[in-house]
Scaffold this motif. Structure first.
Motif, PDB file in Angstrom:
ATOM      1  N   LEU A 184      35.623 143.533  40.446  1.00 33.15           N
ATOM      2  CA  LEU A 184      36.544 142.828  39.688  1.00 33.15           C
ATOM      3  C   LEU A 184      38.176 142.164  40.293  1.00 33.15           C
ATOM      4  O   LEU A 184      38.546 143.263  40.213  1.00 33.15           O
ATOM      5  CB  LEU A 184      36.465 143.469  38.261  1.00 33.15           C
ATOM      6  N   ARG A 185      38.423 140.982  40.492  1.00 32.71           N
ATOM      7  CA  ARG A 185      39.409 140.446  41.155  1.00 32.71           C
ATOM      8  C   ARG A 185      39.639 141.543  42.469  1.00 32.71           C
ATOM      9  O   ARG A 185      40.859 141.308  43.122  1.00 32.71           O
ATOM     10  CB  ARG A 185      40.817 140.939  40.160  1.00 32.71           C
TER      11      ARG A 185
ATOM     12  N   SER B  98      35.539 145.904  31.854  1.00 36.28           N
ATOM     13  CA  SER B  98      35.788 146.631  32.635  1.00 36.28           C
ATOM     14  C   SER B  98      35.469 147.755  32.952  1.00 36.28           C
ATOM     15  O   SER B  98      36.443 148.560  31.983  1.00 36.28           O
ATOM     16  CB  SER B  98      36.728 145.973  32.981  1.00 36.28           C
TER      17      SER B  98
ATOM     18  N   ASP C 283      39.656 145.145  35.994  1.00 35.24           N
ATOM     19  CA  ASP C 283      40.173 143.687  36.146  1.00 35.24           C
ATOM     20  C   ASP C 283      41.794 143.435  36.309  1.00 35.24           C
ATOM     21  O   ASP C 283      41.809 142.899  36.039  1.00 35.24           O
ATOM     22  CB  ASP C 283      39.852 143.483  34.713  1.00 35.24           C
TER      23      ASP C 283
END
Length: 378
Positions: free
Chosen positions: A6-7, A324, A347
């Protein structure tokens, strides 16, 4: 703790005293100081490729790197100063743990890679202390002397351990290792100081849960171990010497996946994060501060409800984005009656909450750590 990117974040880990955290990413490695939040350094994709796991050794110049993600740079390695090949196949492309020494001079990234431990199966976790490194595979755990002239000290077969669950006490006084036992729901404790190297002597076993262990953590001195099962509703604490259960803490009633359990520096409190998006805080030194079920005042109840009533509920809690995954730890105390908990999410967000013994909990800081940059390399 590992998670689908995530990211670009593949895993997050605090160092041994929770003063720093390291971030393994598709784009390399980033190291942060916790208080105040600031980037201490980074290794970019050109240097190390995509990373699956990173482990720090306190605040030293040594990092343990495990390639992962979409483009690991060191999937095939040769020519490093020391290679310890293990397993019957000695496969040339086996997963590896690389030790990065930032104090070592050199223009090429390989100049800073000073040790390599290679295996025939994926490395799921790495733990370090000042004199040892522990490497966790799905069904086996290896312990080596470290960092000077590494040699294999121990090898432990384990129950199927897909999460690479393990914890290693950082204390100078206690060399305790904990990991899932062969029996479902059990924990194995090994005192590395008293176990004879090269032997596979039977470790102490604690029957902690009825279902498989999903999260485990030792306090700083190694006197208490906390664990949760795959059900994720209860956290149980045990004395590592007597193996007696000390307390049972209730996270909630709905099943949940626990990501992280951590003790405060003086073991007065415990925090836990899960996929419910809630970070729970429990009192350990004075358990009267924890909440109890209203049914506890009713009197005698049946055995099933009795277990529910006897559990202690969190003193305080706060929420982070539920989608997250996050790790959590305690910040440094600013005053006697005010404590803080830090949550780091995949995140890219950083959350700091302060809480008081009466259960008040308020956000003190929020930041996006991935947006904080340091112009210098690690």
């Amino acid at each position: 703790m590992t998670q689908q990117p995530l990211r670009g974040v593949t895993s997050l880990r605090f160092n041994q005293d929770q003063s720093c955290f390291c971030c393994a990413m598709e784009t390399g490695v980033r190291i942060y100081n916790v208080e105040p939040l600031m980037e201490k350094g980074h290794l970019d994709h050109e240097q190390v490729g995509s990373m699956g796991l990173v482990e720090m050794l306190h605040r030293s110049n040594l990092l343990a790197l495990v390639g992962g993600g979409s483009s690991p740079k060191f999937s095939e390695i040769s020519g490093l100063p020391l290679t310890l090949n293990l397993g019957p196949d000695n496969a040339p492309t086996c997963p590896a743990v690389l030790i990065w020494d930032d104090a070592r001079e050199g223009k090429d990234s390989k100049d800073k890679l000073v040790l390599e431990f290679t295996f025939t199966k994926p490395v799921l976790a790495v733990r370090m202390r000042h004199d040892k490194i522990v490497i966790v595979l799905r069904n086996r755990i290896y312990v080596y002397s470290f960092p000077d002239n590494p040699r294999k000290l121990f090898e432990f077969d384990t129950r199927d351990n897909p999460k690479g669950l393990c914890d290693l006490c950082p204390s100078l006084e206690k060399q305790l290792l904990v990991f899932p036992g062969h029996k479902c729901g059990s924990l194995q404790l090994v005192d590395l100081a008293s176990t004879k190297p090269g032997t596979s002597s039977a470790p102490f076993t604690i029957n902690a849960h009825q279902s498989d262990v999903a999260c485990v953590s030792l306090n700083q001195p190694g006197t208490v171990v906390a664990s949760a099962s795959q059900k994720g509703t209860l956290i149980r604490l045990f004395d590592t010497q007597s193996k007696e259960k000390l307390v049972e803490l209730r996270r909630g009633t709905d099943p949940a996946t626990l990501y992280c359990i951590n003790f405060s520096h003086d073991s007065s409190f415990l925090c836990a994060s899960s996929d419910k998006g809630t970070v729970h805080i429990f009192a350990l030194k004075d358990t009267r501060l924890n909440r109890r079920s209203a049914l506890a005042r009713v009197g005698k109840v049946g055995p099933m409800i009795g277990q529910y009533v006897d559990s202690q509920w969190s003193l305080a809690s706060f929420t982070v984005p539920a989608e997250s995954a996050c790790i959590c730890a305690f910040g440094r105390n600013t005053s006697k009656n005010v404590n803080s908990v830090i949550a780091i999410c995949v995140d890219g967000t950083f959350h700091k909450y302060v809480f008081t013994p009466d259960g008040n909990c308020n956000r003190e800081a929020f930041d996006v750590y991935l947006d904080i940059c340091d112009d210098d390399d690690f």
